[in-house]
Write a protein that holds these residues in place. Structure first.
Motif, mmCIF file in Angstrom:
data_model
loop_
_atom_site.group_PDB
_atom_site.id
_atom_site.type_symbol
_atom_site.label_atom_id
_atom_site.label_comp_id
_atom_site.label_asym_id
_atom_site.label_seq_id
_atom_site.Cartn_x
_atom_site.Cartn_y
_atom_site.Cartn_z
ATOM 1 N N GLU A 73 1.022 -1.092 -0.023
ATOM 2 C CA GLU A 73 -0.134 0.198 -0.058
ATOM 3 C C GLU A 73 1.009 1.311 0.166
ATOM 4 O OE1 GLU A 73 -2.480 -0.054 3.463
ATOM 5 O OE2 GLU A 73 -3.568 -2.108 2.275
ATOM 6 N N VAL A 74 -0.061 2.572 -0.977
ATOM 7 C CA VAL A 74 0.844 3.147 -0.531
ATOM 8 C C VAL A 74 1.202 3.862 1.132
ATOM 9 C CG1 VAL A 74 1.243 6.070 -1.618
ATOM 10 C CG2 VAL A 74 0.548 4.383 -2.887
ATOM 11 N N GLY A 75 1.886 4.939 0.886
ATOM 12 C CA GLY A 75 1.720 5.055 2.528
ATOM 13 C C GLY A 75 1.705 3.929 3.935
ATOM 14 N N ALA A 76 1.729 2.754 3.719
ATOM 15 C CA ALA A 76 2.627 2.353 4.606
ATOM 16 C C ALA A 76 3.718 2.603 5.288
ATOM 17 C CB ALA A 76 2.824 0.722 4.088
ATOM 18 N N ARG A 77 3.318 2.083 6.785
ATOM 19 C CA ARG A 77 4.408 2.362 8.067
ATOM 20 C C ARG A 77 5.024 1.634 8.506
ATOM 21 N NH1 ARG A 77 0.775 7.501 10.339
ATOM 22 N NH2 ARG A 77 -0.414 6.176 10.315
ATOM 23 N N LEU A 78 6.193 1.373 9.138
ATOM 24 C CA LEU A 78 6.679 0.748 10.352
ATOM 25 C C LEU A 78 6.376 1.599 11.564
ATOM 26 C CD1 LEU A 78 8.929 -1.386 8.359
ATOM 27 C CD2 LEU A 78 7.014 -1.936 9.146
ATOM 28 N N ASP A 79 7.048 1.735 12.947
ATOM 29 C CA ASP A 79 6.830 1.803 13.792
ATOM 30 C C ASP A 79 8.002 2.348 14.456
ATOM 31 O OD1 ASP A 79 4.530 0.706 15.210
ATOM 32 O OD2 ASP A 79 5.222 -1.556 15.421
ATOM 33 N N VAL A 80 9.118 1.525 14.671
ATOM 34 C CA VAL A 80 10.587 2.465 14.185
ATOM 35 C C VAL A 80 11.615 2.085 13.333
ATOM 36 C CG1 VAL A 80 12.013 2.983 16.541
ATOM 37 C CG2 VAL A 80 10.279 2.135 16.930
ATOM 38 N N ALA A 81 12.296 3.247 12.584
ATOM 39 C CA ALA A 81 13.320 3.261 12.482
ATOM 40 C C ALA A 81 14.736 3.764 13.156
ATOM 41 C CB ALA A 81 13.301 3.969 10.877
ATOM 42 N N ALA A 82 15.828 3.752 12.869
ATOM 43 C CA ALA A 82 17.199 3.637 13.652
ATOM 44 C C ALA A 82 17.722 3.675 11.950
ATOM 45 C CB ALA A 82 17.616 3.433 14.382
ATOM 46 N N GLN A 83 19.401 4.261 12.308
ATOM 47 C CA GLN A 83 20.414 4.479 11.151
ATOM 48 C C GLN A 83 21.294 3.832 11.926
ATOM 49 O OE1 GLN A 83 20.832 8.324 9.117
ATOM 50 N NE2 GLN A 83 22.335 7.730 7.926
ATOM 51 N N ASN A 84 22.018 3.277 10.551
ATOM 52 C CA ASN A 84 23.235 2.380 11.813
ATOM 53 C C ASN A 84 23.526 1.777 13.083
ATOM 54 O OD1 ASN A 84 25.241 3.848 10.263
ATOM 55 N ND2 ASN A 84 25.452 5.459 11.524
ATOM 56 N N PHE A 85 22.306 1.105 12.855
ATOM 57 C CA PHE A 85 21.956 0.490 14.266
ATOM 58 C C PHE A 85 22.154 -1.009 14.420
ATOM 59 C CE2 PHE A 85 19.186 -3.477 16.962
ATOM 60 C CZ PHE A 85 19.131 -2.920 18.311
ATOM 61 N N TRP A 86 22.369 -1.577 12.945
ATOM 62 C CA TRP A 86 23.906 -3.268 13.195
ATOM 63 C C TRP A 86 25.063 -2.519 12.974
ATOM 64 C CZ3 TRP A 86 21.103 -6.509 15.547
ATOM 65 C CH2 TRP A 86 20.164 -6.460 15.443
ATOM 66 N N GLY A 87 25.651 -1.264 12.445
ATOM 67 C CA GLY A 87 26.900 -0.779 12.793
ATOM 68 C C GLY A 87 27.198 -1.063 10.890
ATOM 69 N N LYS A 88 26.210 -0.759 10.231
ATOM 70 C CA LYS A 88 25.934 -1.013 9.103
ATOM 71 C C LYS A 88 26.184 0.768 8.055
ATOM 72 C CE LYS A 88 25.533 -5.087 7.767
ATOM 73 N NZ LYS A 88 24.169 -6.610 7.019
ATOM 74 N N ASP A 89 27.134 0.918 7.957
ATOM 75 C CA ASP A 89 27.322 2.765 7.354
ATOM 76 C C ASP A 89 26.042 2.794 6.597
ATOM 77 O OD1 ASP A 89 29.243 2.922 8.687
ATOM 78 O OD2 ASP A 89 30.824 3.018 6.550
ATOM 79 N N HIS A 90 25.252 4.136 7.382
ATOM 80 C CA HIS A 90 24.065 4.772 6.883
ATOM 81 C C HIS A 90 23.092 3.370 6.185
ATOM 82 C CE1 HIS A 90 26.239 8.100 6.376
ATOM 83 N NE2 HIS A 90 27.618 6.930 5.846
ATOM 84 N N GLN A 91 22.843 2.850 7.383
ATOM 85 C CA GLN A 91 22.245 1.704 6.545
ATOM 86 C C GLN A 91 20.890 1.810 7.683
ATOM 87 O OE1 GLN A 91 21.708 -2.435 7.631
ATOM 88 N NE2 GLN A 91 21.948 -3.390 5.374
ATOM 89 N N THR A 92 19.548 1.773 7.666
ATOM 90 C CA THR A 92 18.744 2.187 8.640
ATOM 91 C C THR A 92 17.567 0.605 8.388
ATOM 92 O OG1 THR A 92 18.181 4.020 7.625
ATOM 93 C CG2 THR A 92 16.569 3.051 8.765
ATOM 94 N N ALA A 93 17.675 0.619 9.463
ATOM 95 C CA ALA A 93 16.849 -0.611 10.393
ATOM 96 C C ALA A 93 15.202 -0.134 10.567
ATOM 97 C CB ALA A 93 17.837 -1.076 12.000
ATOM 98 N N TYR A 94 14.569 -1.111 10.288
ATOM 99 C CA TYR A 94 13.295 -0.844 10.878
ATOM 100 C C TYR A 94 12.501 -1.745 11.646
ATOM 101 C CZ TYR A 94 13.049 1.939 6.894
ATOM 102 O OH TYR A 94 13.417 3.969 5.513
ATOM 103 N N PHE A 95 11.830 -1.462 12.096
ATOM 104 C CA PHE A 95 11.273 -2.101 13.554
ATOM 105 C C PHE A 95 9.437 -2.115 13.837
ATOM 106 C CE2 PHE A 95 15.423 -1.001 14.455
ATOM 107 C CZ PHE A 95 15.608 -2.305 15.052
ATOM 108 N N ASP A 96 9.055 -3.098 13.820
ATOM 109 C CA ASP A 96 7.266 -3.026 14.302
ATOM 110 C C ASP A 96 7.238 -4.468 15.020
ATOM 111 O OD1 ASP A 96 5.331 -1.920 12.630
ATOM 112 O OD2 ASP A 96 4.219 -3.925 12.064
ATOM 113 N N VAL A 97 6.710 -4.017 16.569
ATOM 114 C CA VAL A 97 6.330 -4.520 17.353
ATOM 115 C C VAL A 97 4.657 -4.927 17.224
ATOM 116 C CG1 VAL A 97 5.471 -3.874 19.378
ATOM 117 C CG2 VAL A 97 7.412 -2.911 18.387
ATOM 118 N N ARG A 98 4.402 -5.817 17.427
ATOM 119 C CA ARG A 98 3.134 -6.995 17.664
ATOM 120 C C ARG A 98 3.437 -7.352 19.041
ATOM 121 N NH1 ARG A 98 0.859 -11.191 13.172
ATOM 122 N NH2 ARG A 98 0.529 -9.076 11.605
ATOM 123 N N ILE A 99 2.185 -7.080 19.695
ATOM 124 C CA ILE A 99 1.707 -7.994 21.014
ATOM 125 C C ILE A 99 0.706 -8.914 20.645
ATOM 126 C CG2 ILE A 99 1.369 -7.439 23.481
ATOM 127 C CD1 ILE A 99 2.611 -4.674 22.635
#
Length: 863
Positions: free
Chosen positions: A715-741
């Protein structure tokens, strides 16, 4: 500290600001005398709170409130005093009688007697090299401050304040480094004692001894770091002759050694010696001169802190400590233990086996030899500042030697008894006496359990933590030192089962299966409320095995400590730990075989890593770890699948209101709020250690790209919960996270293991987003799957371990501690969300239409 003094108890902020500005001007001028005079005047005017007097006459509800407040501040020992049956617990008001008693407890300085010196004509050992204190650094100061407990010294800073100063600020490391530097200098360089007068000063507290007064000096905490640095040197100097200087389980070893000697056929009697005002009467000059030869690494710091008189401040009055050591000083026990060693060695000429724990001396052997030993200690003891008190000294004699023993000790003032006596919190004597002693102690414990149960009615979380973190330790020591006590603990177990547990949980009655379940450790799904009757044999056996090597050294009258003693004790501890784990695992297996399916599922879910973090933490309010009574009881019900009280019969959506329905019903938006709380908490963690962290990032739209799975989100406008850059130590790569409970108690998961549930939800999330994130965003995707009980999936576990590692590196904290803290924060977040779903208001009314505030005021002419 002086600058911030209030002018009077209820002064206003404006008044305090005026005085603060005036004091700062005096400070800049260097007029310290005026500031000190003003400070003393204010301290004289301000009334001191006497909580002990007030709480004794308070109602049970008021006591419960004070108890909970202390627990929520982390003051467990102070809270446990609230449930003690001893009416003598507390601080005495400073009356003239108490002041005179305190003065009498601090004798004048006595000169050294030549014959009491170890090497009167030999030069002392060299000043200890600074390399011995190389580990005395900022990190050690910080670690010690984290473990420090107790009230405030003259500075007004209690243990809590010191912990915050040493750990909570950017400049905390500099403070710890400065304290370490001061400590090193005090340990390696002789300093003018006048320069240290403020450092060694203590706040004197008159404790109620019933009858009498026990003076306790409260100083600052730096001495504990010194002990941590040279502790092994002190143990090596004392050996097995003095068991109070840091030996592993030294007190228990003394009890087991004396009990073994009493049971020996060659032992006719045991003498238990009590000394008058022992710590304050130690000959300070003799001790300091002897310690220079006996334990050089400790000598400099003791000479710096004890060669001059020490100021003791007590409610506006100032006393001088000119002799002995100050009870409460971290270095006092080490100084006393080493200082009394020459006396112990003199007494070895008598053919008795002696055991010393600080000033508590015991001697076992024949009647004649013990009398010889007693005559020698009464003659030689005063040279070292040890004054035996014959009226409080007891000779435990076997029945067949009673009459002859009275003749041998005629005129000594010693009481001869045949049954037994109390020794170091345990008992030595006949089986009849020991059983009666244990019964009396258990009666005291039952009284404390009843008081704690009354507190648990209104403060269950505080009561639970006090039970697990304090009360259990009292009877555990008794079980570790008294053999064959299992049956005697049955009465205590009955009180726990029939009084404490119903008050704590709001549930009753508890059958054997429920009780065994709650007795399991929290990591295996229980509450850690152990059955003292079942565990007493294990505790005693463990204590005997761990202390056997040290106790044998005492029995064989050894003078040196073997270098491998610590290794032997560590091996025995590990063996006992593994044995207990095996016992607990067997108990769980046996329990799961007989539990109903629903409760078996509850125990399995509660056994997940992270699901019990909220139970293991003290209810510290400032960290958000405290639960009110309804929340705590609801949390217990959710943990074990019990029915919470006072639930509505139907939900506003029309369904029957059950716990399962409450966890899933979208009415009120609680599942979304629960999800968002974990999302925001994760975002806050990531913001500390990653760049470009944002919540609900929008994914790029698809422009002709094809996704493999039909369930993928295109879908257009799909979103995830959190994004953070350099989380896994790779240059400029963004890590995306989505929560489910998800709710693991739902019927759809009833036949699935928890690992399968986590795997299913992780795969669902991966099919939905992973390919799009990898191919279009050129990032990584990690699904964060949680259960409402607090557990987390394998991928989430990996992610939060990574977060803990990054935070630990940044804050210079231990990784394990950081991971525990992170799990605890998540556990409380999920727990509070679950309780919100259960108890939250689901309104059937739509939100009212919002009108312009300005329009309403204009039309109504509201000015």
């Amino acid at each position: 500290m002086l600058q911030a003094l209030f002018s009077y108890a209820k002064s206003k902020a404006k008044e305090d600001v005026v005085h603060l500005e005036r004091r700062l001007k005096l400070w800049l001028k260097g007029d310290l005398n005026t500031l000190l005079v003003e400070g003393r005047a204010i301290q004289h005017l301000l009334s001191r709170k006497r909580t002990t007097t007030r709480t004794r006459s308070a109602s049970m509800g008021e006591k419960a409130r004070i108890f909970a407040k202390l627990m929520m501040e982390g003051k467990v020992k102070s809270a446990l005093r609230m449930i003690a049956n001893d009416e003598c617990v507390g601080v005495l008001p400073l009356t003239d009688e108490v002041l005179q008693s305190l003065k009498g407890k601090h004798p004048t300085r006595k000169q050294a007697i030549h014959t009491a010196l170890v090497a009167p004509n030999s030069p002392p050992e060299l000043v200890p090299h600074i390399i011995l204190f190389d580990t005395l650094n900022a990190e050690l100061i910080r670690k010690v401050s984290m473990k420090t407990e107790g009230a405030a010294g003259p500075s007004g800073l209690d243990a809590t304040a010191w912990r915050h100063l040493c750990c909570s600020f950017q400049s905390s490391f500099d403070l710890c480094a400065a304290l370490a530097s001061v400590a090193k200098r005090i340990c390696t360089t002789f300093i003018d004692p006048k320069c240290l007068s403020a450092f060694v000063a203590c706040r004197l507290v008159p404790l109620d001894k019933c009858p009498g007064v026990r003076p306790i000096g409260i100083g600052e905490t730096i001495g504990k770091a010194i002990l941590a640095t040279i502790g092994q040197n002190i143990i090596d100097a004392a050996g097995p002759l003095q068991l109070c200087v840091g030996q592993q389980a030294g007190c228990e070893a003394a009890v087991h050694a004396m009990s073994s000697l009493y049971d020996s056929q060659t032992t006719e009697a045991i003498l238990l010696v009590d000394a008058n005002n022992a710590f304050n009467s130690l000959n300070r000059e003799v001790a300091l001169r002897n310690i220079r030869h006996l334990c050089p690494s400790l000598s400099v710091v003791l000479i710096n802190t004890y060669r001059d008189d020490i100021d003791l401040f007590v409610d506006g009055a100032t006393l001088l400590s000119t002799e002995g050591t100050t009870q409460g000083d971290p270095l006092a026990m080490a100084m006393y233990g080493i200082g009394i060693l020459p006396l112990i060695k003199k007494l070895q000429t008598c053919d008795v086996t002696q055991t010393w724990y600080a000033d508590d001396a015991a001697a076992a052997g024949s009647r004649a030899n013990i009398r010889c030993w007693w005559d020698m200690i009464t003659k030689a003891g005063p040279m070292f500042g040890y004054y035996p008190n014959a009226s409080k000294t007891h000779l435990i004699v076997k029945q067949e030697y009673v009459q002859s023993a009275k003749g041998v000790f005629d005129g000594s003032g010693i009481t001869v008894i045949a049954d037994g006596d109390r020794y170091l919190g345990a008992a030595i004597g006949t089986r009849t006496y020991i059983e009666q002693y244990v019964k009396n102690k258990i009666s005291e414990f039952i009284g404390e359990v009843k008081i704690l149960s009354a507190f648990a009615l209104t403060q269950p979380h505080a009561a639970y933590s006090a039970f697990c973190h304090g009360l259990i330790g009292k009877w555990t020591y008794l079980a570790r030192t008294i053999p064959h006590s299992s049956e005697l603990f049955i009465l205590l177990e009955n009180a726990i089962r029939t009084i404490f547990l119903p008050s704590l949980t709001g549930q009753s009655p508890f059958n054997d299966t429920d009780r065994n379940m709650l007795a399991l450790p929290t990591r295996l799904g229980g509450l850690g409320i152990i059955n003292p009757s079942l565990m007493s044999l294990y505790h005693y056996t463990t204590s005997v095995n761990v202390t056997s090597a040290l106790a044998n050294l005492v029995i064989t009258r050894a003078t040196l400590m073997p270098s491998d003693l610590g290794i032997q004790q560590l091996e025995e501890k590990n063996l006992a730990r593994n044995q207990r784990k095996a016992m607990e695992t067997a108990s769980v297996t046996e329990l799961l075989a007989i539990l109903p399916a629903k409760q078996k599922r509850s125990v399995e879910i509660a056994s997940e890593k992270g699901a019990s973090s909220w139970l293991n933490a003290l209810p510290i309010a400032r960290h958000g770890f405290a639960l009110h009574k309804s929340a705590f009881r609801d949390a217990i019900c959710l943990r074990y699948g019990w029915q919470p009280s006072l639930l509505p019969s139907h939900c506003i959506c029309g369904s029957i209101y059950t716990v399962e329905h409450a966890m899933n019903c979208p009415s009120g938006g609680f599942p979304s709020i629960r999800h968002n709380e974990v999302r925001d908490l994760t975002s806050a963690f990531l913001s500390e250690v990653c760049h470009n962290v944002h919540t609900e990032p929008t994914l790029q739209p698809l422009q002709g790209e094809h996704l493999k799975y039909k369930s993928a989100n295109g879908e257009v406008g799909a979103r995830l919960d959190v994004a953070a850059q350099n989380f896994w130590g790779k240059d400029h790569q963004t890590a995306y996270f989505d929560v489910r409970i998800f709710n693991p108690f739902a019927q759809s998961y009833a036949n699935s293991s928890m690992s399968k549930c986590y795997r299913k939800h992780e795969l669902d999330k991966k099919r939905e987003y992973e390919e799009r994130v990898r191919e279009i965003e050129h990032g990584s995707f990690s699904p964060l799957v949680f259960s409402t009980a607090g557990g987390m999936g394998p991928i989430a576990t990996t992610v939060y371990k990574r977060i803990a590692s990054l935070i630990a590196d940044k804050r210079q904290e231990p990784y394990s501690t950081t991971l525990f803290w992170l799990r605890c924060k998540l556990s409380f977040s999920l727990l509070r969300s679950a309780i919100m779903c259960l108890r939250g208001t689901r309104s059937i009314h739509s939100h009212s239409q919002h009108h312009s505030i300005a329009l309403a005021c204009a039309e109504a002419k509201v000015h």
